[in-house]
Design a protein around this motif. Structure first.
Motif, PDB file in Angstrom:
ATOM      1  N   ALA A 299       7.139   8.342  92.512  1.00 37.75           N
ATOM      2  CA  ALA A 299       7.454   7.815  91.450  1.00 37.75           C
ATOM      3  C   ALA A 299       7.402   6.131  91.134  1.00 37.75           C
ATOM      4  CB  ALA A 299       9.043   7.956  91.551  1.00 37.75           C
ATOM      5  N   HIS A 300       7.068   5.994  92.866  1.00 32.16           N
ATOM      6  CA  HIS A 300       6.851   3.938  93.211  1.00 32.16           C
ATOM      7  C   HIS A 300       5.503   4.031  93.032  1.00 32.16           C
ATOM      8  CE1 HIS A 300      11.683   3.631  92.232  1.00 32.16           C
ATOM      9  NE2 HIS A 300      11.437   5.153  93.627  1.00 32.16           N
ATOM     10  N   ALA A 301       4.894   4.988  93.557  1.00 35.26           N
ATOM     11  CA  ALA A 301       3.650   4.324  94.588  1.00 35.26           C
ATOM     12  C   ALA A 301       2.557   5.752  94.351  1.00 35.26           C
ATOM     13  CB  ALA A 301       3.917   4.379  95.906  1.00 35.26           C
ATOM     14  N   PRO A 302       1.817   5.685  92.700  1.00 39.85           N
ATOM     15  CA  PRO A 302       2.048   7.215  92.634  1.00 39.85           C
ATOM     16  C   PRO A 302       0.534   7.686  93.502  1.00 39.85           C
ATOM     17  CG  PRO A 302       1.788   5.662  90.779  1.00 39.85           C
ATOM     18  CD  PRO A 302       2.380   4.761  92.099  1.00 39.85           C
ATOM     19  N   ARG A 303      -0.065   6.521  93.714  1.00 40.77           N
ATOM     20  CA  ARG A 303      -1.359   6.759  94.604  1.00 40.77           C
ATOM     21  C   ARG A 303      -0.801   8.208  95.846  1.00 40.77           C
ATOM     22  NH1 ARG A 303      -6.333   8.138  94.864  1.00 40.77           N
ATOM     23  NH2 ARG A 303      -6.335   7.427  97.045  1.00 40.77           N
ATOM     24  N   ALA A 304       0.578   7.777  96.372  1.00 39.26           N
ATOM     25  CA  ALA A 304       0.827   8.374  97.667  1.00 39.26           C
ATOM     26  C   ALA A 304       1.017   9.916  97.360  1.00 39.26           C
ATOM     27  CB  ALA A 304       2.594   8.388  98.093  1.00 39.26           C
ATOM     28  N   ALA A 305       0.390  10.525  96.345  1.00 41.34           N
ATOM     29  CA  ALA A 305       0.784  11.494  95.807  1.00 41.34           C
ATOM     30  C   ALA A 305      -0.525  12.494  96.611  1.00 41.34           C
ATOM     31  CB  ALA A 305       1.270  12.097  94.566  1.00 41.34           C
ATOM     32  N   GLU A 306      -1.929  11.173  95.622  1.00 39.36           N
ATOM     33  CA  GLU A 306      -2.788  12.427  95.938  1.00 39.36           C
ATOM     34  C   GLU A 306      -3.224  11.683  97.656  1.00 39.36           C
ATOM     35  OE1 GLU A 306      -4.372  12.718  93.474  1.00 39.36           O
ATOM     36  OE2 GLU A 306      -3.407  11.822  92.646  1.00 39.36           O
ATOM     37  N   LEU A 307      -2.661  10.911  98.533  1.00 34.52           N
ATOM     38  CA  LEU A 307      -2.959  11.439 100.302  1.00 34.52           C
ATOM     39  C   LEU A 307      -2.947  12.936 100.800  1.00 34.52           C
ATOM     40  CD1 LEU A 307      -0.850   8.653 101.673  1.00 34.52           C
ATOM     41  CD2 LEU A 307      -3.540   8.224 101.199  1.00 34.52           C
ATOM     42  N   GLY A 308      -3.600  13.035 101.754  1.00 38.43           N
ATOM     43  CA  GLY A 308      -3.630  14.184 102.728  1.00 38.43           C
ATOM     44  C   GLY A 308      -3.242  14.061 103.426  1.00 38.43           C
ATOM     45  N   PHE A 309      -3.457  15.164 104.242  1.00 39.48           N
ATOM     46  CA  PHE A 309      -1.975  14.733 106.064  1.00 39.48           C
ATOM     47  C   PHE A 309      -3.218  13.697 106.753  1.00 39.48           C
ATOM     48  CE2 PHE A 309      -0.851  16.750 110.426  1.00 39.48           C
ATOM     49  CZ  PHE A 309       0.214  16.144 110.504  1.00 39.48           C
ATOM     50  N   MET A 310      -2.427  12.928 107.033  1.00 42.19           N
ATOM     51  CA  MET A 310      -2.883  11.915 108.259  1.00 42.19           C
ATOM     52  C   MET A 310      -4.304  11.169 107.877  1.00 42.19           C
ATOM     53  SD  MET A 310      -1.793  12.837 111.580  1.00 42.19           S
ATOM     54  CE  MET A 310      -2.658  12.041 112.715  1.00 42.19           C
ATOM     55  N   ALA A 311      -4.225  11.064 106.083  1.00 42.73           N
ATOM     56  CA  ALA A 311      -4.508   9.569 105.660  1.00 42.73           C
ATOM     57  C   ALA A 311      -3.644   8.375 105.159  1.00 42.73           C
ATOM     58  CB  ALA A 311      -4.965  10.514 104.152  1.00 42.73           C
ATOM     59  N   ALA A 312      -4.619   7.448 104.855  1.00 38.07           N
ATOM     60  CA  ALA A 312      -3.581   6.292 104.733  1.00 38.07           C
ATOM     61  C   ALA A 312      -4.087   5.480 104.314  1.00 38.07           C
ATOM     62  CB  ALA A 312      -3.312   5.756 106.514  1.00 38.07           C
TER      63      ALA A 312
ATOM     64  N   PRO B 163      10.826  18.309 102.078  1.00 38.11           N
ATOM     65  CA  PRO B 163       9.575  18.711 100.429  1.00 38.11           C
ATOM     66  C   PRO B 163       9.406  18.096  99.559  1.00 38.11           C
ATOM     67  CG  PRO B 163      11.435  20.124 100.889  1.00 38.11           C
ATOM     68  CD  PRO B 163      11.352  19.065 102.292  1.00 38.11           C
ATOM     69  N   GLU B 164      10.352  17.012  99.170  1.00 34.48           N
ATOM     70  CA  GLU B 164      10.594  16.105  97.693  1.00 34.48           C
ATOM     71  C   GLU B 164      10.271  14.858  98.381  1.00 34.48           C
ATOM     72  OE1 GLU B 164      13.847  17.016  95.129  1.00 34.48           O
ATOM     73  OE2 GLU B 164      13.505  19.138  95.433  1.00 34.48           O
ATOM     74  N   ALA B 165       9.933  14.690  99.578  1.00 40.56           N
ATOM     75  CA  ALA B 165       9.892  13.073  99.757  1.00 40.56           C
ATOM     76  C   ALA B 165       7.775  12.233  99.759  1.00 40.56           C
ATOM     77  CB  ALA B 165       9.439  13.272 101.271  1.00 40.56           C
ATOM     78  N   VAL B 166       7.393  13.361  99.156  1.00 39.36           N
ATOM     79  CA  VAL B 166       6.196  12.236  98.650  1.00 39.36           C
ATOM     80  C   VAL B 166       6.482  12.219  96.800  1.00 39.36           C
ATOM     81  CG1 VAL B 166       3.505  12.204  97.872  1.00 39.36           C
ATOM     82  CG2 VAL B 166       4.545  13.861 100.076  1.00 39.36           C
ATOM     83  N   ALA B 167       6.642  13.279  96.402  1.00 44.47           N
ATOM     84  CA  ALA B 167       7.366  12.346  95.068  1.00 44.47           C
ATOM     85  C   ALA B 167       8.189  12.118  94.492  1.00 44.47           C
ATOM     86  CB  ALA B 167       7.581  13.955  93.983  1.00 44.47           C
ATOM     87  N   ALA B 168       9.184  11.675  95.346  1.00 48.74           N
ATOM     88  CA  ALA B 168      10.106  11.419  95.421  1.00 48.74           C
ATOM     89  C   ALA B 168       9.197   9.294  95.592  1.00 48.74           C
ATOM     90  CB  ALA B 168      11.091  10.535  96.527  1.00 48.74           C
ATOM     91  N   VAL B 169       8.814   9.141  96.909  1.00 48.75           N
ATOM     92  CA  VAL B 169       8.013   8.051  96.886  1.00 48.75           C
ATOM     93  C   VAL B 169       6.999   7.823  95.970  1.00 48.75           C
ATOM     94  CG1 VAL B 169       6.230   6.495  98.617  1.00 48.75           C
ATOM     95  CG2 VAL B 169       8.179   8.244  99.367  1.00 48.75           C
TER      96      VAL B 169
END
Length: 383
Positions: free
Chosen positions: A172-185, A164-170
């Motif tokens: 912090a170094h790669a802000p765009r990760a928080a904008e992805l939806g499930f199965m987006a890359a 549950p806190e994985a995307v927030a942790a990532v």
């Protein structure tokens, strides 16, 4: 899970030395030396992933590209080998599929991504199972048309961050990760390092899988592990997490004898492909879709605390054996033993009472809905 292989014959991932430094117990797995657990133990690692975030080294998986002159050509070539719709896969989207043999059995299950950039149209990115990559690559090279080629990627690592806190942790170094939806890359930078990040995983939790340069993998892993929310997780907890999520492990829950219908993974088959066919084993698979298969994969909940492992027989109460367990163990989040296995369709309805035979003793069990623990994939709100 571990195999008997001489240490000198094992391959190492780019994170091998870090695993050893962190006190991991290393075991042979799919020809690699891999961490099965760290000092905290499998139970703690499982709960860490369910409550905060876990970092998994999945660099043993195979990464490759299919490359053709345009998207339509490459997608059609892949559709000739799988039952999924890739022609209509959007830019920056990922899809789960299965590679089929001529009898409709599953050679492997894999993830396929269409690059975000239109400049890369004609390419499809593949992630295949470590134990099957040589088989898969040979199959592709044997079956692809002349204008579509397979390019194996050997200079990248694969890191999964789940929980549950994985995307927030990532992020912090790669802000765009928080904008992805499930199965987006999409490609993005992690502390200035070029990576390719997909919002997906193998635990039932929200999270990402990151394809990163092999030489930068340790720096990225250390940056993430410096975050109080993130801990390293081994193969043991990866297995218990995917079992709770009701996800198949190749060579156990699905294999070259199993069809996608029997394996209860028909979600990988979109409507056009179900109707049109045109994939290996289509006659068998379309027949099973229409009339039902003879057997099907089901979830099983056991009474008591004793688990049933792979190979345990499934029987009718006080009756004959009707199937076999393919995965099983204690589920920490559920607080009880669970399993998956194959039974005749007429005994597959949720709530059906069965017995699992463990060391000669019959243990009461019940057919249960999967996943055993609700999935928490992130569905991006529609604009």
């Amino acid at each position: 899970m571990a195999e008997t292989v001489a240490d000198e014959d094992l391959k190492q991932t780019p994170l091998h030395d870090l695993h050893v430094e962190l006190g991991a117990r290393m075991v042979p797995f799919a020809g690699y030396s891999m961490p099965v657990q760290y000092k905290a133990g499998i139970m703690a690692e499982h709960q860490q992933t369910r409550t905060k975030a876990g970092l998994f080294d999945v660099s043993h998986m195979g990464q490759a590209l299919l490359i053709g002159p345009d998207h339509e050509t490459t997608a059609r070539a892949l559709e000739a080998l799988t039952p999924s719709n890739f022609v209509e896969l959007g830019h920056g989207r990922q899809r789960y599929t299965v590679l089929l043999n001529d009898e409709g059995g599953i050679i492997d299950d894999l993830m396929v991504t269409r690059p975000l950039s239109e400049a890369e149209d004609g390419k499809l990115m593949l992630v295949v199972n470590a134990s099957r990559k040589d088989v898969d690559y040979a199959h592709f090279r044997d079956r692809l048309p002349e204008n579509v080629t397979l390019e194996v990627i050997d200079d990248r690592a694969l890191i999964a961050v789940q929980g549950p806190e994985a995307v927030a942790a990532v992020a912090a170094h790669a802000p765009r990760a928080a904008e992805l939806g499930f199965m987006a890359a999409e490609p993005m930078e992690f502390d200035g390092i070029d990576c390719h990040v997909a919002r997906a995983g193998y635990t039932g939790e929200d999270g990402v899988e990151m394809s990163v340069p092999a030489g930068a993998a340790e720096a990225i892993a250390r940056a993430l592990l410096a975050d109080d929310r993130v801990e390293p997780i081994g193969l043991g907890a990866r297995d218990s997490l995917r079992l709770e999520a009701g996800l198949c492990l190749y060579g156990h829950d699905i294999d070259e004898m199993t069809s996608p219908v029997e394996g209860a993974i028909t979600f990988c088959m979109q409507k056009r492909r179900r109707e049109e066919g045109g994939f290996p084993g289509a006659e068998r698979i379309q027949g099973e879709l229409e009339k039902g298969p003879g057997r099907v994969r089901v979830g099983l909940r056991l009474d008591g605390k004793a688990p049933a492992r792979e190979g345990a027989e499934i029987a009718l109460p006080d009756g004959p054996v009707i199937g076999t367990v393919t995965s099983g163990g204690f589920a920490p989040t559920v607080g009880a033993p669970i399993a998956m296995g194959y039974v005749p369709v007429e005994h597959s309805e949720t709530g059906t009472p069965l017995e699992l035979i463990v060391r000669g003793k019959r243990l009461p069990a019940t057919v249960a809905d999967m996943p055993f623990v609700p999935n928490r994939y992130y569905r991006k709100p529609k604009a």
